[in-house]
Design an enzyme around this catalytic site. Structure first.
Site, PDB file in Angstrom:
ATOM      1  N   PHE A   1      42.600  48.615  40.310  1.00  0.00           N
ATOM      2  CA  PHE A   1      41.702  48.359  41.536  1.00  0.00           C
ATOM      3  C   PHE A   1      41.065  50.039  41.983  1.00  0.00           C
ATOM      4  O   PHE A   1      40.986  50.746  41.650  1.00  0.00           O
ATOM      5  CB  PHE A   1      42.501  48.525  42.971  1.00  0.00           C
ATOM      6  CG  PHE A   1      43.998  49.482  43.690  1.00  0.00           C
ATOM      7  CD1 PHE A   1      44.971  48.644  44.742  1.00  0.00           C
ATOM      8  CD2 PHE A   1      43.929  50.302  42.893  1.00  0.00           C
ATOM      9  CE1 PHE A   1      45.885  49.147  44.495  1.00  0.00           C
ATOM     10  CE2 PHE A   1      44.820  51.214  43.713  1.00  0.00           C
ATOM     11  CZ  PHE A   1      46.571  50.659  44.147  1.00  0.00           C
ATOM     12  N   GLU A   2      39.815  49.912  43.204  1.00  0.00           N
ATOM     13  CA  GLU A   2      38.827  50.998  43.390  1.00  0.00           C
ATOM     14  C   GLU A   2      38.319  50.978  42.041  1.00  0.00           C
ATOM     15  O   GLU A   2      37.596  51.886  42.278  1.00  0.00           O
ATOM     16  CB  GLU A   2      39.903  52.332  43.968  1.00  0.00           C
ATOM     17  CG  GLU A   2      40.819  51.982  45.213  1.00  0.00           C
ATOM     18  CD  GLU A   2      40.936  52.908  46.727  1.00  0.00           C
ATOM     19  OE1 GLU A   2      40.185  54.136  46.680  1.00  0.00           O
ATOM     20  OE2 GLU A   2      41.761  52.764  46.942  1.00  0.00           O
ATOM     21  N   GLY A   3      37.540  50.272  41.471  1.00  0.00           N
ATOM     22  CA  GLY A   3      36.727  49.721  40.279  1.00  0.00           C
ATOM     23  C   GLY A   3      37.838  50.540  39.438  1.00  0.00           C
ATOM     24  O   GLY A   3      38.385  51.258  38.518  1.00  0.00           O
TER      25      GLY A   3
END
Length: 575
Positions: free
Chosen positions: A392-394
């Site tokens: 997550f978050e890229g």
């Protein structure tokens, strides 16, 4: 130097320029924040020790609402919100330290708090009008309202341009109507306020959409699905969100209409630091568990900590955690110094943080041996909780491409400018001489790291040498592939890996220099040793990446993959 280079250590590095003033001296928490931060950490430790049962949270797939209410009373929901809006007003370094502590105590709680303030309310703080801040931040600071960040969709994960959620402006322009859905939204089951990204341009094949960010309240008609069952961080709420003719007043647009992508990028730049901080905390907890285990587990008549291979694991875990801690707080200091661009640095922190934690948790479980695999012990829970950080978050793959392409965009512009200047030699004379000076400097002798302590001169020379290699290979790749560089992901990965190691090396050298200057060689012996070990490991990786630019099996690997796509299976069987 172009202004963008002066304002980003890593972007300068891609030009072969070592912007030492940005990273030396290594930053320290300001004195006025030390006391506040220590008090918060003390109350957090006491609260968690008395109230938080992580095994139960994991088992029940939920954080007790009463527990969250108590954390709200501690002020943990408004750590970075300015005091005029009811928050504690911590700077980035102090906030990072608190999130490190929480990340080491419970992953589900860390994710819940991070989703609220690292990303959920961050857009209001960064882009909100004064009216929006007055309306929302006080309630978000106390936790009366909880925030969430809603970007991801079923067909739009890393590719935000594929977003289908639509926002139609009313005929009188007074409100927008939202229709669509979001998936995997942390805090989705109970959040009151959402930062929602929607398309405000027509869906046209091959055209990038105009995205707009909105502050959307649950009371406006947002519906959430049931909590997802997950591998780890099971106590956090992760749900789908549904927008069915949700009316959002025009005054709830965040930033400019059509400029939502910029809002998302800025928020995620900040959020990645919070994630990295949580990874440091988890690494610290795991190291304590590993160090206890090596002294209690016996084999062949002695503690397993006596064996060389175990010592090697512990030393590597310590060196990598030291590097991670060094880059995370260095980057947080850039935020506090209000440097306008820390996007590369925060992306590096996220990649290094998530992968360092995955390495540390895996090695800790290995040291624990049989009990590490058993659900009665915490090791397997830590392993499950750690896995999400690389997604997550890229995702780390997307962020590697981002690090390489964003870093190379500066040299790419320089090359384009040179080509243009050569076509117009008189007009371009100034620019050519500026480029020539930079090139002459790299030809006559590489950039020097002059502020490193003499005891770290070997490490500084390796850093200088591979800074020059990064700049050279970035330029070579741009010349060789031109616009096609966007498709050259093997080359991007090598460039990104070099950049990650170089930033870690620079941060370790700066931090250890400060330690030597404060406490002398003997007093800083442990920092010196960890820097030596980390730079030694990084040096081997850097040599390999540089060699792989010249000789590799990239095309063969692509061909193998393409054949497997046709087979849709492993192609062999001995029968």
């Amino acid at each position: 130097m172009p202004p963008t280079i002066e304002q980003s250590f890593m972007k300068a590095l891609f030009h072969g320029i070592i912007a030492e003033d940005i990273i030396f001296p290594y930053p320290e928490l300001p004195a006025e924040e030390r006391e506040t931060t220590s008090m918060i950490l003390d109350s957090v430790r006491r609260f968690f020790a008395a109230n938080v049962d992580s095994a139960r949270i994991d088992r029940e797939h939920a954080i007790d609402p009463g527990l969250l209410d108590e954390m709200k009373k501690l002020g943990l929901m408004g750590l970075q919100i300015p005091s005029e809006h009811g928050g504690i007003n911590l700077g980035a370094m102090a906030y990072t330290r608190v999130m490190q502590e929480v990340g080491g105590l419970d992953a589900s709680i860390a994710v819940t708090l991070g989703a609220h303030q690292s990303i959920g309310l961050k857009a209001i703080q960064l882009f909100g009008t004064e009216d929006q801040k007055q309306r929302y931040l006080p309630k978000l600071a106390t936790g009366e309202w909880v925030a969430a960040f809603a970007l991801t969709e079923p067909g739009a994960g890393s590719d935000a341009a594929a977003i289908k959620t639509r926002a139609e402006v009313s005929t009188d322009g007074s409100y927008y109507t939202l229709n669509g859905s979001k998936i995997w939204i942390t805090n989705g089951g109970f959040a009151d306020v959402f930062t929602v990204f929607a398309r405000t341009s027509a869906l046209e094949e091959g055209k990038k959409p105009k995205l707009t960010a909105f502050i959307v309240e649950r009371g406006m008609g947002v519906k959430s699905g049931p909590n997802e069952h997950k591998l780890g961080i099971r106590g956090s709420s992760t749900t789908e969100l549904f927008f069915d003719d949700v009316r959002v007043p025009r005054e709830n647009v965040l930033g400019e209409v059509g400029k939502g992508f910029k809002v998302a990028v800025e928020v995620l730049n900040n959020g990645r630091l919070g994630l990295s901080a949580g990874c440091i905390g988890a690494c610290n907890t795991l190291l304590r568990m590993a160090l206890d285990r090596v002294q209690e587990r016996r084999a062949f008549g002695r503690n397993i900590g006596d064996f060389g291979l175990i010592k090697d694991k512990i030393a590597t875990m310590l060196a990598q955690t030291y590097a991670l801690e060094s880059i995370t707080y260095l980057t947080a200091s850039l935020v506090d110094a209000r440097l306008p661009d820390f996007s590369l640095e925060s992306a590096i922190c996220k990649v290094a943080g998530s992968e360092t934690l995955w390495f540390v948790v895996n090695e800790t479980l290995q040291i624990a041996a049989g009990i590490g695999y058993m659900a009665d012990y915490p090791y397997e829970r830590h392993l499950r909780d750690a896995r999400i950080n690389m997604i997550f978050e890229g995702t780390n793959e997307i962020l590697r491409c981002f690090i390489a392409l964003s870093g190379m965009s500066g040299p790419g512009k320089a090359l384009a400018d040179v080509a243009k200047a050569m076509r117009e030699p008189i007009k371009g004379f100034g620019l050519l001489s500026d480029f020539a000076i930079r090139k002459a400097r790299s030809v006559l002798g590489r950039e020097r790291m002059t502020k490193a302590h003499p005891l770290l001169s070997r490490e500084a020379v390796i850093f200088e040498e591979y800074t020059a290699e990064l700049a050279t290979h970035s330029e070579d790749m741009l010349r060789k592939h031109g616009r096609e560089i966007a498709e050259m992901q093997y080359a991007q990965r090598r460039i990104a890996e070099m950049a990650i190691d170089l930033y870690c090396m620079a941060a370790c050298i700066s931090r250890t220099t400060r330690a030597i200057e404060r406490r002398g060689e003997d007093g800083a012996r442990r920092e010196i040793d960890l820097t030596t070990v980390f730079v030694g490991m990084a040096h081997k990786r850097l040599m390999q990446h540089v060699a792989d630019f010249q000789k590799n099996d990239d095309e063969l690997r692509k061909a193998i993959a393409m054949r497997a796509y046709a087979d849709r299976a492993y192609p062999f069987d001995i029968l």
